[in-house]
Motif scaffolding. Structure first.
Motif, mmCIF file in Angstrom:
data_model
loop_
_atom_site.group_PDB
_atom_site.id
_atom_site.type_symbol
_atom_site.label_atom_id
_atom_site.label_comp_id
_atom_site.label_asym_id
_atom_site.label_seq_id
_atom_site.Cartn_x
_atom_site.Cartn_y
_atom_site.Cartn_z
ATOM 1 N N LYS B 237 0.814 -1.214 0.000
ATOM 2 C CA LYS B 237 0.000 0.000 0.000
ATOM 3 C C LYS B 237 0.849 1.268 0.000
ATOM 4 N N CYS B 238 1.912 1.260 0.806
ATOM 5 C CA CYS B 238 2.704 2.483 0.933
ATOM 6 C C CYS B 238 3.416 2.807 -0.370
ATOM 7 N N ASP B 239 3.947 1.768 -1.049
ATOM 8 C CA ASP B 239 4.542 2.005 -2.363
ATOM 9 C C ASP B 239 3.486 2.518 -3.335
ATOM 10 N N PHE B 240 2.327 1.879 -3.298
ATOM 11 C CA PHE B 240 1.240 2.268 -4.206
ATOM 12 C C PHE B 240 0.892 3.740 -4.019
ATOM 13 N N LEU B 241 0.800 4.173 -2.764
ATOM 14 C CA LEU B 241 0.464 5.577 -2.484
ATOM 15 C C LEU B 241 1.657 6.485 -2.773
ATOM 16 N N GLY B 242 2.848 6.053 -2.358
ATOM 17 C CA GLY B 242 4.037 6.909 -2.473
ATOM 18 C C GLY B 242 4.431 7.171 -3.917
ATOM 19 N N HIS B 243 4.166 6.214 -4.793
ATOM 20 C CA HIS B 243 4.568 6.371 -6.199
ATOM 21 C C HIS B 243 3.515 7.077 -7.032
ATOM 22 N N ALA B 244 2.476 7.563 -6.397
ATOM 23 C CA ALA B 244 1.387 8.198 -7.166
ATOM 24 C C ALA B 244 1.607 9.700 -7.287
ATOM 25 N N ARG B 245 0.986 10.260 -8.295
ATOM 26 C CA ARG B 245 0.993 11.716 -8.496
ATOM 27 C C ARG B 245 0.029 12.369 -7.508
ATOM 28 N N ALA B 246 -1.116 11.697 -7.323
ATOM 29 C CA ALA B 246 -2.103 12.180 -6.339
ATOM 30 C C ALA B 246 -3.025 11.016 -5.990
ATOM 31 N N LEU B 247 -3.616 11.094 -4.797
ATOM 32 C CA LEU B 247 -4.669 10.151 -4.414
ATOM 33 C C LEU B 247 -6.013 10.791 -4.735
ATOM 34 N N LEU B 248 -6.882 10.038 -5.407
ATOM 35 C CA LEU B 248 -8.258 10.529 -5.627
ATOM 36 C C LEU B 248 -9.146 9.972 -4.514
ATOM 37 N N PHE B 249 -9.938 10.841 -3.915
ATOM 38 C CA PHE B 249 -10.822 10.437 -2.806
ATOM 39 C C PHE B 249 -12.194 11.075 -3.059
ATOM 40 N N PRO B 250 -12.865 10.588 -4.111
ATOM 41 C CA PRO B 250 -14.069 11.292 -4.599
ATOM 42 C C PRO B 250 -15.359 10.811 -3.919
ATOM 43 N N ILE B 251 -15.314 10.628 -2.606
ATOM 44 C CA ILE B 251 -16.428 10.070 -1.832
ATOM 45 C C ILE B 251 -17.717 10.887 -1.940
ATOM 46 N N ASN B 252 -18.839 10.194 -1.816
ATOM 47 C CA ASN B 252 -20.100 10.939 -1.662
ATOM 48 C C ASN B 252 -20.863 10.512 -0.408
ATOM 49 N N TRP B 253 -20.141 10.307 0.678
ATOM 50 C CA TRP B 253 -20.782 10.018 1.966
ATOM 51 C C TRP B 253 -19.991 10.742 3.046
ATOM 52 N N PRO B 254 -20.587 10.939 4.217
ATOM 53 C CA PRO B 254 -19.898 11.673 5.274
ATOM 54 C C PRO B 254 -18.857 10.810 5.974
ATOM 55 N N GLU B 255 -17.722 10.612 5.332
ATOM 56 C CA GLU B 255 -16.617 9.820 5.882
ATOM 57 C C GLU B 255 -16.255 10.370 7.260
ATOM 58 N N PRO B 256 -16.270 9.517 8.307
ATOM 59 C CA PRO B 256 -15.953 10.054 9.641
ATOM 60 C C PRO B 256 -14.490 10.481 9.767
ATOM 61 N N PHE B 257 -13.571 9.748 9.127
ATOM 62 C CA PHE B 257 -12.184 10.219 9.114
ATOM 63 C C PHE B 257 -11.511 9.970 7.755
ATOM 64 N N GLY B 258 -11.244 8.726 7.405
ATOM 65 C CA GLY B 258 -10.582 8.447 6.121
ATOM 66 C C GLY B 258 -9.075 8.289 6.254
ATOM 67 N N LEU B 259 -8.647 7.191 6.889
ATOM 68 C CA LEU B 259 -7.217 6.946 7.147
ATOM 69 C C LEU B 259 -6.351 7.057 5.894
ATOM 70 N N VAL B 260 -6.885 6.627 4.746
ATOM 71 C CA VAL B 260 -6.059 6.581 3.537
ATOM 72 C C VAL B 260 -5.544 7.973 3.161
#
Lengths: 369, 369
Positions: B237-260
């Motif tokens: 996971k960390c490589d997957f996130l670290g090697h990205a240009r950006a993380l997309l988090f296009p949620i449509n619910w009231p996420e209480p936190f969102g660790l990712v």
């Protein structure tokens, strides 16, 4: 006696539609009131009772669309606990939460277990809170439980004699009544009817969870002897059972009780049932029906079932499964409980406990004043 | 400080696979121990911790195939209660059952609410047991709650700085990480990537409940810019996130936190997220990512996201979302709780209560000796 009845909040008491537990609680409550007891019913606010109703939720949880019942039951049990001093006996019809909340006053509490007990999820509570008095609805229901829980009694369900009136004539078809589900084995019922050459009427609802299984059953319904009448209401049910030649109950799971068997017997209709769960306790083989173990035996039973006298079936019901008999069973259990607690014995607890200690100290304190 | 951490039993602490709450409890527990506190962890027996572990179930409930967790949690809470005197603070990470069981010692208890609160099922408990101190994981999480519950603090989640190490270079693709579910809106992520002309990698598990929705998404995956890499483990996971240009988090619910979001920020990867739930509290717009409200805005954000300095993203993470910052937040909450209870105030309870009365009487008794 001052008695609290604590019902599940899933349905009203009595239920508007389904709800075996809530129907039994209603019959029990009304008969206790009729016999002069002072009864308080903790239940959903849309319940109807001649007891004193403490509404614990505005409307039954199922009709309110509430799926997780824990929070509502916690609030109800808090209300019960706040009034605990006002009762001689507190009778729970919910499964779990009271075991830890009422442990320190276990001597005046009992819980009727209404469901199947052969799955592991609830066992941690039964293993831990062994001092909580329990009532089973059949002896067979107890089999999967830990060995040393505190059984107080087995009390079979009973229903008012007038709910399913005696039908002396009966009818020509076999009846199947219940859910279309793998445990109820409607496929067996169909096979028995076809092999015996006798018409079968199936009155059954199909739950969402059983939709897939219904697709397995659907092709079997297409047979001249088989009629699928779908879901029927309480009033139609008694006619449906009363006009039948026999009720088929070909279950392959450990049914804890099986209300439909005594409803049929109340109408005078014999029951042909698989030896499973409560069946051998409910059916007197050859008197109120036949207890079988194979399709062959069931087909033979269909062919000879007319030899069973419908009046004898009703008599068996009246002797064992009326609401009066159930209430007598519960009153005996209540008295046993109260006699036990009147005999002082050293307090035995499985782990250091809080309210128990606290309350006994507080009782000492009050005693000294 | 003598602190009890009470974890859900669904997963081990830390979890073998998924389990956001259990991961957070593990990080919190280990850091408290590292800072010299005396910590007892009530959790599944397959947990691994440097705190004193009280195993409450042999193996995590999910791996044991136990679906109804109520009984196991009741038994755990009974164990906590039996040892309550040994703790200055008892910190719950379970939702409901403690509210009635620990009400009389509310002064040393707090509950972190880890889930969404915008559904009615739990409300009866929150409305009834308002004196129980609560911690929210974002301010937005509080919105659906009754007005006068006892909020103690908001403590955002934090993770150890080394879990997702900083990656100065980043990469060329957009990342989507989570479940394939309607609330997570993978369809939006795909639309954004296509319109921006930037590759998208989707690392996601498909729960049984979301299988039907996956069939809606599946045809959208068939595009040269879109790569579905399926489920990935913690280390990937960390490589997957670290090697990205950006993380997309296009949620449509009231996420209480969102660790990712903070995992990505830890790696230096900016987050493009929908204004929903905790998002505006977690993302500093223009500093650690972009907070958007439409696909147009998201596409524009993708095109300009390289202007966001990855070191600044990491700095934002280090300032606000490390485990040390989370532990500081909880220690402040513990102290607030203890200071409150040190200041005597008239006991205020919403209904006549049992252990509260009983224990205060018993305290009086002890005081007199």
């Amino acid at each position: 006696m001052r008695i609290a009845q604590v019902a599940p909040l899933a349905e009203a008491v009595p239920p508007k539609l389904y709800g075996g537990t809530e129907r039994v609680v209603s019959w029990l409550t009304e008969e206790l009131v009729a016999q002069g007891h002072e009864v308080t019913l903790f239940a959903s606010g849309d319940s109807v009772t001649s007891a004193h109703l403490v509404p614990c939720n505005p409307c039954s949880l199922r009709l309110s669309g509430i799926r997780d019942h824990t929070a509502s039951h916690l609030v109800m049990l808090d209300k019960v606990r706040a009034r605990a001093d006002a009762f001689d006996v507190i009778h729970f019809h919910v499964d779990l939460l009271q075991h830890v909340l009422f442990r320190d006053i276990a001597h005046k509490c009992l819980t009727t277990l209404h469901g199947r007990l052969d799955w592991p999820d609830f066992m941690p509570v039964f293993r831990t809170f062994r001092e909580m008095p329990l009532v089973s609805i059949s002896n067979s229901q107890r089999l999967p439980m830990p060995p040393d829980v505190s059984w107080l009694a087995t009390v079979h369900h009973g229903l008012p004699s007038t709910v399913c009136p005696f039908d002396a004539r009966g009818g020509d078809y076999l009846a199947f009544l219940g859910r279309i589900s793998p445990e109820k084995r409607p496929d067996r019922a169909i096979e028995i009817a076809k092999r015996a050459g006798v018409p079968l009427k199936i009155a059954a609802k199909v739950d969402k969870a059983d939709q897939e299984y219904f697709e397995v059953i659907r092709p079997l319904l297409d047979h001249p002897l088989v009629e699928f009448v779908g879901e029927i209401d309480e009033s139609a049910k008694c006619d449906f059972l009363g006009h039948a030649r026999a009720l088929l109950f070909p279950i392959n799971w450990p049914e804890p009780f099986g209300l439909v068997m005594i409803e049929a017997m109340s109408a005078g209709t014999p029951v042909i049932a698989w030896r499973n769960g409560s069946v051998p306790e409910v059916i007197a083989d050859g008197v109120s029906g036949r207890v079988v173990e194979s399709v062959d035996e069931a087909v033979a039973a269909v062919e000879t079932v007319d030899a069973i006298n419908r009046s004898a079936v009703r008599a068996h019901f009246e002797q064992h499964f009326t609401v009066c008999r159930m209430v007598a069973g519960y009153l005996a259990a209540y008295k046993l409980l109260l006699n036990r607690s009147a005999t002082p014995s050293p307090v035995k607890l499985t782990s250091p406990t809080y309210p128990a200690n606290a309350l006994s100290r507080s009782a000492e304190l009050r005693g000294r004043r």
